[in-house]
Design an enzyme around this catalytic site. Structure first.
Site, mmCIF file in Angstrom:
data_model
loop_
_atom_site.group_PDB
_atom_site.id
_atom_site.type_symbol
_atom_site.label_atom_id
_atom_site.label_comp_id
_atom_site.label_asym_id
_atom_site.label_seq_id
_atom_site.Cartn_x
_atom_site.Cartn_y
_atom_site.Cartn_z
ATOM 1 N N LYS A 112 -57.725 -46.891 -110.864
ATOM 2 C CA LYS A 112 -56.415 -46.282 -110.652
ATOM 3 C C LYS A 112 -56.091 -45.217 -111.696
ATOM 4 C CE LYS A 112 -54.387 -49.757 -107.702
ATOM 5 N NZ LYS A 112 -55.492 -50.751 -107.599
HETATM 6 C C1 PLP Z 1 -56.134 -51.165 -106.454
HETATM 7 C C2 PLP Z 1 -57.493 -51.765 -106.558
HETATM 8 C C3 PLP Z 1 -58.339 -51.909 -105.429
HETATM 9 C C4 PLP Z 1 -57.895 -51.528 -104.042
HETATM 10 O O1 PLP Z 1 -57.737 -50.142 -103.853
HETATM 11 P P1 PLP Z 1 -56.935 -49.573 -102.574
HETATM 12 O O2 PLP Z 1 -56.854 -48.103 -102.801
HETATM 13 O O3 PLP Z 1 -55.586 -50.232 -102.622
HETATM 14 O O4 PLP Z 1 -57.690 -49.941 -101.360
HETATM 15 C C5 PLP Z 1 -59.612 -52.411 -105.635
HETATM 16 N N1 PLP Z 1 -60.033 -52.803 -106.860
HETATM 17 C C6 PLP Z 1 -59.259 -52.690 -107.956
HETATM 18 C C7 PLP Z 1 -59.772 -53.149 -109.264
HETATM 19 C C8 PLP Z 1 -57.956 -52.161 -107.848
HETATM 20 O O5 PLP Z 1 -57.191 -52.059 -108.947
#
Ligand code: PLP
Length: 464
Positions: A112
């Site tokens: 993120k």
């Molecule tokens: C947010 C997240 C996901 C999922 O991503 P999306 O874009 O919501 O599908 C997967 N793994 C981790 C570690 C995350 O923080």
């Protein structure tokens, strides 16, 4: 570039307005009116570019009426220089023709950061230009909160308030938020659960009068278009490093809200040869059930060892449906209404279009741990539980073994010690830039599960 709503009834907006807006006024999500597309020759010419320069090529057309080229170049260079690995997204080989793309070298050790580090800078640039200040409010059970705080810590025009459930997030996750000490960072521990936090944020967006009309409330959740845009870049980067665009690449994506994998789909629409996109879910498998049985049904939330994928519905899936339905806004509005009332099916021919490129799979906690254990035994490499779900799905659904398969490594295993220890393995050390995390000073305020109390606190902090 112009942006339109997936439900066809909201105003067409430019990038800056989309950046500052959450949901469209018709309840839809904003998408580009027309994607830029590139020939194989153009894509091939990017092969030598370091990450930030490739990011410039991909992102510039989406934001060109908002920020000038030199400023964008500087912003991207600054954003990705803060990552703790020179390559920004190194590829780790785990088997013959099989890789993990490590997306966890940012400040909070999860993918993120790629979007939120940039989003904070884009927002600050906009607010500076407009002479405005904004308030960001969000609720978190872990990952998103710390990534948003890190993304905003140097923003001069933003106060950020992140609500987490008191005593219900892990020490590492709490400390990643509460040890960021800027005057514009406000951590609130709510005496309640995550749903209480989320409800309070929703209600605050619905009625922003507590900010006296003097501040805009901005959402940084995963439906924000700018986040998806930033994530397109690493699909190109990985492909270019594995022989693309002269050969196809497959990607397996640990999926919750469908933001990350939708960025891969966009990379493909922009011209990148992609063989296969794998939707990897945990037991919260609404998308896997849709893809395999054409049955869309929201089931109660299950708590798993991969909490960042614990979702009931995947909001960004609407963006894909919009394309599958040939961008017919009214049809999407009807479909989303049907989906929100319990159980729905998708037109079979539309689902077939999706199945041409998407595969899906789901993993239980036991299967997640077995994958962590197996990969560690075979290679010495330690996967986090989200990435492990991706690797399991990649192996279960792979179409062509001569096509490189890249699983997106969405988090560093040190963030998810419980899954690592349940796999019978020792937790790794914190990376160098976080090694003193458990000794750092923390700052947060515990508040009652009461909206007025929270609003009074926010007003006092913002207008003091
Ligand atoms: C947010 C997240 C996901 C999922 O991503 P999306 O874009 O919501 O599908 C997967 N793994 C981790 C570690 C995350 O923080």
């Amino acid at each position: 570039m112009k942006y339109i709503s997936t439900r066809g009834k909201a105003p067409v907006l430019g990038f800056e307005e989309v950046l500052l807006t959450g949901l469209a006024t018709d309840g839809g999500l904003y998408v580009p009116e027309k994607l830029p597309t590139y020939s194989l020759d153009e894509i091939r010419s990017w092969r030598e570019l370091p990450y930030d320069q490739l990011a410039y090529k991909i992102i510039q057309p989406f934001v060109s009426d908002f920020i000038d080229g030199d400023e964008l170049r500087a912003m991207l260079s600054d954003t990705y220089a803060a990552f703790a690995h020179k390559a920004v997204v190194p590829l780790q080989q785990i088997d013959h023709n099989e890789y993990v793309m490590e997306l966890f070298h940012g400040p909070t050790l999860a993918f993120k950061d790629f979007a939120l580090q940039l989003l904070g800078r884009l927002l600050d640039h906009s607010l500076q230009k407009r002479g405005e200040k904004a308030v960001i409010m969000g609720a978190t059970s872990g990952d998103t909160g710390s990534a948003a705080i890190e993304g905003c810590r140097r923003c001069e025009n933003i106060d950020i308030f992140i609500l987490h459930p008191h005593n219900r997030v892990s020490d590492v996750q709490r400390r990643q938020m509460t040890t960021v000490l800027g005057d514009n960072i406000h951590n609130i521990a709510i005496e309640g659960n995550f749903d209480d936090c989320q409800r309070m944020v929703k209600e605050s967006f619905a009625d922003q009068s507590f900010l006296r009309g003097e501040r805009r409330l901005v959402a940084v959740n995963s439906i924000n278009w700018a986040r998806i845009m930033a994530q397109i870049v690493y699909y190109f980067y990985a492909a270019l490093n594995l022989g693309g665009p002269d050969r196809k690449i497959a990607f397996s994506v640990p999926t919750g809200n469908f933001g990350d994998i939708f960025a891969g789909y966009l990379a493909m629409q922009m011209g990148l040869p992609i063989d296969q996109l794998v939707i990897a879910t945990n037991k919260n498998d609404v998308l896997h059930r849709l893809m395999s049985q054409n049955k869309y049904e929201a089931l109660p939330l299950e708590h798993t060892l991969s909490p960042s994928m614990d979702i009931v519905v995947s909001s960004n899936f609407e963006r894909l449906l919009f394309d599958l339905y040939d961008r017919n806004g009214p049809a999407i509005a009807d479909l989303m209404t049907a989906m929100s009332t319990g159980s729905a099916t998708v037109d079979a021919s539309k689902l077939d279009k999706a199945r041409a490129v998407f595969d899906s799979d789901c993993a239980s906690d036991e299967e997640t741990c077995a994958t962590i254990r197996d990969v560690h035994a075979q290679t010495g490499y330690l996967l986090d539980p989200h990435t492990a779900i991706g690797v399991k799905a990649a192996r279960a659904t792979r179409r062509h073994t001569n096509v490189p398969m890249v699983t997106l490594g969405t988090a560093h295993p040190v963030k998810f010690a419980e899954a690592v220890s349940k796999s019978g393995l020792a937790s790794p050390e914190l990376p160098l830039h976080l090694s003193d995390l458990m000794q750092r000073e923390e700052r947060y305020t515990v508040l009652a599960n009461d909206r007025k109390t929270v609003h009074d606190f926010m007003v006092n902090e913002v207008f003091q």
